[in-house]
Write a protein that holds these residues in place. Structure first.
Motif, PDB file in Angstrom:
ATOM      1  N   THR A 131       0.796  -1.122  -0.017  1.00  0.00           N
ATOM      2  CA  THR A 131       0.038   0.187  -0.075  1.00  0.00           C
ATOM      3  C   THR A 131       0.950   1.397  -0.164  1.00  0.00           C
ATOM      4  N   GLY A 132       2.157   0.982  -0.423  1.00  0.00           N
ATOM      5  CA  GLY A 132       2.945   2.356  -0.650  1.00  0.00           C
ATOM      6  C   GLY A 132       3.537   2.521  -1.813  1.00  0.00           C
ATOM      7  N   LYS A 133       4.571   2.344  -2.181  1.00  0.00           N
ATOM      8  CA  LYS A 133       4.943   3.014  -3.642  1.00  0.00           C
ATOM      9  C   LYS A 133       4.482   1.847  -4.494  1.00  0.00           C
ATOM     10  N   GLN A 134       4.403   0.633  -4.244  1.00  0.00           N
ATOM     11  CA  GLN A 134       3.791  -0.561  -5.286  1.00  0.00           C
ATOM     12  C   GLN A 134       2.305  -0.682  -5.099  1.00  0.00           C
ATOM     13  N   CYS A 135       1.724   0.239  -4.613  1.00  0.00           N
ATOM     14  CA  CYS A 135       0.054  -0.024  -4.606  1.00  0.00           C
ATOM     15  C   CYS A 135      -0.495  -0.149  -5.886  1.00  0.00           C
ATOM     16  N   SER A 136      -1.517  -0.576  -5.613  1.00  0.00           N
ATOM     17  CA  SER A 136      -2.573  -0.641  -6.883  1.00  0.00           C
ATOM     18  C   SER A 136      -4.044  -0.366  -6.689  1.00  0.00           C
ATOM     19  N   PRO A 137      -4.683   0.269  -7.795  1.00  0.00           N
ATOM     20  CA  PRO A 137      -5.941   0.309  -7.817  1.00  0.00           C
ATOM     21  C   PRO A 137      -7.002  -0.617  -7.266  1.00  0.00           C
ATOM     22  N   TYR A 138      -6.419  -1.801  -7.603  1.00  0.00           N
ATOM     23  CA  TYR A 138      -7.231  -2.948  -7.319  1.00  0.00           C
ATOM     24  C   TYR A 138      -6.815  -4.019  -6.272  1.00  0.00           C
ATOM     25  N   GLY A 139      -5.548  -3.450  -5.654  1.00  0.00           N
ATOM     26  CA  GLY A 139      -4.946  -4.012  -4.399  1.00  0.00           C
ATOM     27  C   GLY A 139      -5.406  -3.566  -3.233  1.00  0.00           C
ATOM     28  N   PHE A 140      -5.898  -4.596  -2.290  1.00  0.00           N
ATOM     29  CA  PHE A 140      -6.046  -4.254  -0.912  1.00  0.00           C
ATOM     30  C   PHE A 140      -5.404  -5.053   0.092  1.00  0.00           C
ATOM     31  N   HIS A 141      -5.081  -4.535   1.319  1.00  0.00           N
ATOM     32  CA  HIS A 141      -4.125  -5.221   2.388  1.00  0.00           C
ATOM     33  C   HIS A 141      -4.894  -5.042   3.649  1.00  0.00           C
ATOM     34  N   TRP A 142      -5.209  -6.433   3.975  1.00  0.00           N
ATOM     35  CA  TRP A 142      -6.261  -6.508   5.253  1.00  0.00           C
ATOM     36  C   TRP A 142      -5.279  -7.322   6.305  1.00  0.00           C
ATOM     37  N   ALA A 143      -5.915  -7.205   7.618  1.00  0.00           N
ATOM     38  CA  ALA A 143      -5.348  -8.234   8.790  1.00  0.00           C
ATOM     39  C   ALA A 143      -4.317  -7.472   9.621  1.00  0.00           C
ATOM     40  N   TYR A 144      -3.245  -7.072   9.074  1.00  0.00           N
ATOM     41  CA  TYR A 144      -1.923  -6.407   9.298  1.00  0.00           C
ATOM     42  C   TYR A 144      -0.895  -5.943   8.480  1.00  0.00           C
ATOM     43  N   ASP A 145       0.232  -5.263   9.124  1.00  0.00           N
ATOM     44  CA  ASP A 145       1.277  -4.970   8.209  1.00  0.00           C
ATOM     45  C   ASP A 145       2.431  -4.523   8.958  1.00  0.00           C
ATOM     46  N   THR A 146       3.839  -4.709   8.582  1.00  0.00           N
ATOM     47  CA  THR A 146       4.934  -4.480   9.337  1.00  0.00           C
ATOM     48  C   THR A 146       4.818  -3.169  10.045  1.00  0.00           C
ATOM     49  N   HIS A 147       4.157  -1.929   9.775  1.00  0.00           N
ATOM     50  CA  HIS A 147       4.222  -1.073  10.629  1.00  0.00           C
ATOM     51  C   HIS A 147       3.356  -0.848  11.824  1.00  0.00           C
ATOM     52  N   ALA A 148       2.002  -1.793  11.637  1.00  0.00           N
ATOM     53  CA  ALA A 148       1.160  -2.205  12.647  1.00  0.00           C
ATOM     54  C   ALA A 148       2.079  -2.863  13.884  1.00  0.00           C
ATOM     55  N   LEU A 149       2.690  -3.899  13.077  1.00  0.00           N
ATOM     56  CA  LEU A 149       3.700  -4.933  14.379  1.00  0.00           C
ATOM     57  C   LEU A 149       4.921  -4.062  14.838  1.00  0.00           C
ATOM     58  N   ALA A 150       5.225  -3.053  14.013  1.00  0.00           N
ATOM     59  CA  ALA A 150       6.254  -2.128  14.934  1.00  0.00           C
ATOM     60  C   ALA A 150       5.859  -1.232  15.804  1.00  0.00           C
ATOM     61  N   ALA A 379      -3.222  -4.229  25.482  1.00  0.00           N
ATOM     62  CA  ALA A 379      -3.693  -2.761  25.040  1.00  0.00           C
ATOM     63  C   ALA A 379      -4.532  -3.128  23.866  1.00  0.00           C
ATOM     64  N   THR A 380      -5.282  -2.232  23.532  1.00  0.00           N
ATOM     65  CA  THR A 380      -5.958  -2.035  22.097  1.00  0.00           C
ATOM     66  C   THR A 380      -5.568  -0.813  21.468  1.00  0.00           C
ATOM     67  N   ILE A 381      -4.895  -0.990  20.510  1.00  0.00           N
ATOM     68  CA  ILE A 381      -4.267   0.090  19.416  1.00  0.00           C
ATOM     69  C   ILE A 381      -5.246   0.346  18.535  1.00  0.00           C
ATOM     70  N   PRO A 382      -5.889   1.736  18.390  1.00  0.00           N
ATOM     71  CA  PRO A 382      -6.581   2.234  17.312  1.00  0.00           C
ATOM     72  C   PRO A 382      -5.968   2.234  16.210  1.00  0.00           C
ATOM     73  N   GLY A 383      -6.765   1.733  15.208  1.00  0.00           N
ATOM     74  CA  GLY A 383      -6.187   1.492  13.435  1.00  0.00           C
ATOM     75  C   GLY A 383      -5.547   2.865  13.196  1.00  0.00           C
ATOM     76  N   ASP A 384      -6.088   3.781  13.321  1.00  0.00           N
ATOM     77  CA  ASP A 384      -5.246   5.125  12.922  1.00  0.00           C
ATOM     78  C   ASP A 384      -4.002   5.253  13.376  1.00  0.00           C
ATOM     79  N   GLN A 385      -3.654   4.700  14.651  1.00  0.00           N
ATOM     80  CA  GLN A 385      -2.245   4.714  15.307  1.00  0.00           C
ATOM     81  C   GLN A 385      -1.350   3.696  14.929  1.00  0.00           C
ATOM     82  N   ALA A 386      -2.103   2.667  14.513  1.00  0.00           N
ATOM     83  CA  ALA A 386      -1.266   1.326  14.002  1.00  0.00           C
ATOM     84  C   ALA A 386      -0.788   1.354  12.654  1.00  0.00           C
ATOM     85  N   TYR A 387      -1.456   2.046  11.860  1.00  0.00           N
ATOM     86  CA  TYR A 387      -1.233   1.887  10.379  1.00  0.00           C
ATOM     87  C   TYR A 387      -0.882   3.342   9.951  1.00  0.00           C
ATOM     88  N   LEU A 388       0.081   3.430   8.966  1.00  0.00           N
ATOM     89  CA  LEU A 388       0.587   4.700   8.415  1.00  0.00           C
ATOM     90  C   LEU A 388      -0.744   5.613   7.832  1.00  0.00           C
TER      91      LEU A 388
END
Length: 400
Positions: A131-150, A379-388
Motif C-alpha cells: 500500500t506504499g510505492k507499489q500500491c494498486s487501484p485493485y490491491g487491498f491489504h487486510w489483517a496487519y502489516d509491518t508498520h502495525a507490528l512495529a 492494550a488495544t491500539i486504534p487502527g489510525d495509530q497502528a497503520y501509516l
C-alpha cells in the motif's frame, strides 16, 4: 414518430435499473499461499477453510450466482505464484486472489493483477510496500502489516526499557520491511539499533546468527521473521541461554498458530501483536469454536482476516451489482468493514484496511484451563495509530 419512439426507448433504458452482471455466471475466488513450507500453519489450508466459511455464511451465492473458492500452494516462490495467478486469470476465470502469504509473492501477484485488472486482497503478507510505492487501484491489504507490528510490539518493548536492539531478519522483502519499520519506531522512542544479520528463509540452523546477536549486547533481539523460522530461532535461543543471560526476544510477527506450535512453556511472556484474538469477546469466541470444529485449530489473525476479506469482497460485488473489477474496487473502498474480524474498519485510498490491533502477552502455563487460550490482552491500539497515514505511505494513488 420514429425519432420520438427511439428517444422514449433510450430514456426508458437509462431509467431502468442496471441488471446484475457476473462474468461466466460464477464468482470465483483464489486462495494462494504456502501450504507445505514454513508458513503452512500461519495461513495455509486454514485460510482456505476460513474462505469457505465466509462463502457459506454469505449463503453460497451473490447476485444469484454461485461462489466458488479454489486454492494452490505457491511454495513461497514469486515465480510459481505468478504462474499460478496467470493461469487462474487466463484459463480458469478467477475473479480475485486473496491471502498471498510471503511479501515477495504478494508484490508479484498484485503487480500482475493490476496488469490483468483483477482484485487482490492480501491477508498473509506484511510489507507496507503493498500500500506504499507499489500500491494498486485493485490491491487491498487486510489483517496487519509491518508498520502495525512495529508500533505494537516494538513500541511496547522500548517503553518497557528495551532501548537497544539487534535484528535477526528474514532475507527477503517482508524481513527488510519489518526491520525497517521497527527500527524507525525504536529510534523515534529514543532507542538505538546496534545492528542486524539476515538469514535465509526456512533455515534450520540459527546458531551463528544468534551468537552475533548475543555478542552485540543489545537488550532486545528482534526476530524479523515468521512461522517456523521464528519458532526455531526461539528454541535455539533457549539452548544458548540468551534470555537467561538478560537479553529479551521480540517475536515481531508471531501468531496463535506459532504459539501453539512452540508451546506455552517456551513462549510464555512473549509480547506480540495480532489484529484478532478468538477469546477476546463472545462473538470472536463463537467464530473460534466454529473454526475449531472444522479445522482442529483456533484461528489467528491471518485466518480471521481472510474470512473478513472474502466477506467484504462478496458484499462489494453485491453492492456494485457486478463482479467487474473497477466497480467492485470502488465499493471495497466505500463500504465499512463490519464483521467478526473488524468493527468500524475502513479502507483508505491506498488500499490499506484500517482496524484496531491488539498488544498481547503469552500467558504462563497454568494461567488458563481453556484450550488455546494463550493470550492476555495488554492494550488495544486504534487502527489510525497502528497503520501509516495514507498520505505518508508513498502510494501514488493518494492525493492530499
Amino acid at each position: 414518430m420514429r425519432k420520438a419512439l427511439l428517444s422514449a426507448v433510450s430514456l426508458a433504458a437509462l431509467a431502468a435499473p442496471a441488471a446484475a452482471q457476473v462474468s461466466d455466471d460464477l464468482v470465483k475466488i483464489g486462495i494462494l499461499n504456502d501450504q507445505s513450507g514454513v508458513y503452512a500453519d500461519f495461513g495455509g489450508k486454514y485460510s482456505y477453510e476460513a474462505a469457505l466459511m465466509a462463502v457459506e455464511d454469505y449463503g453460497g451465492s451473490v447476485l444469484g450466482k454461485k461462489v466458488e473458492v479454489v486454492t494452490a500452494d505457491h511454495q513461497n516462490k514469486a515465480d510459481i505464484a505468478s504462474n499460478i495467478a496467470r493461469q487462474w486469470y487466463d484459463t480458469e476465470q478467477v475473479d480475485a486472489i486473496m491471502e498471498l502469504t510471503t511479501s515477495s509473492v504478494a508484490l508479484a501477484v498484485q503487480a500482475l493483477s493490476q496488469e490483468k485488472k483483477k482484485v487482490t486482497i492480501t491477508t498473509g503478507a506484511a510489507t507496507t510496500e503493498l500500500t506504499g510505492k507499489q500500491c494498486s487501484p485493485y490491491g487491498f491489504h487486510w489483517a496487519y502489516d509491518t508498520h502495525a507490528l512495529a508500533i505494537g510490539t516494538g513500541g511496547a518493548l522500548v517503553e518497557q526499557g528495551g532501548d537497544s536492539w539487534y535484528f535477526l531478519t528474514a532475507d527477503y522483502a517482508f524481513g527488510y520491511s519489518l526491520e525497517e519499520n521497527t527500527g524507525a519506531v525504536v529510534k523515534e522512542k529514543g532507542g538505538q539499533v546496534l545492528g542486524a544479520v539476515r538469514h535465509p528463509l526456512s533455515t534450520t540452523d540459527f546458531s551463528s546468527f544468534l551468537l552475533q546477536a548475543q555478542a552485540s549486547g543489545a537488550k532486545v533481539i528482534g526476530l524479523a521473521n515468521a512461522g517456523l523460522d521464528t519458532q526455531n530461532a526461539i528454541k535455539q535461543a533457549g539452548e544458548f541461554g540468551i534470555v537467561q543471560g538478560g537479553q529479551r526476544l521480540a517475536a515481531l510477527l508471531f501468531t496463535l498458530a506459532e504459539v501453539h506450535g512452540l508451546g506455552v512453556e517456551s513462549a510464555q511472556g512473549l509480547t506480540l501483536t495480532e489484529s484478532f484474538y478468538w477469546n477476546r469477546n463472545e462473538e470472536s469466541a463463537e467464530f473460534g469454536k466454529r473454526f475449531m470444529e472444522r479445522t482442529g485449530a483456533m484461528p489467528n489473525m491471518i485466518h480471521a482476516g481472510t474470512y473478513s476479506a472474502v466477506l467484504s469482497y462478496l458484499k462489494a460485488v453485491e453492492a456494485a451489482g457486478t463482479d467487474e473489477t473497477e466497480a467492485v474496487s470502488a465499493k471495497l473502498h466505500e463500504l465499512p468493514v463490519e464483521d467478526v474480524f473488524a468493527k468500524g474498519g475502513k479502507v483508505a485510498a491506498n488500499g490499506r484496511m484500517i482496524s484496531d490491533v491488539y498488544l498481547l502477552e503469552v500467558k504462563k502455563p497454568g494461567e488458563s484451563d481453556v484450550p488455546w487460550d494463550y493470550y492476555n490482552v495488554l492494550a488495544t491500539i486504534p487502527g489510525d495509530q497502528a497503520y501509516l497515514d495514507p498520505a505518508q505511505s508513498g502510494c501514488p494513488l493518494v492525493t492530499n
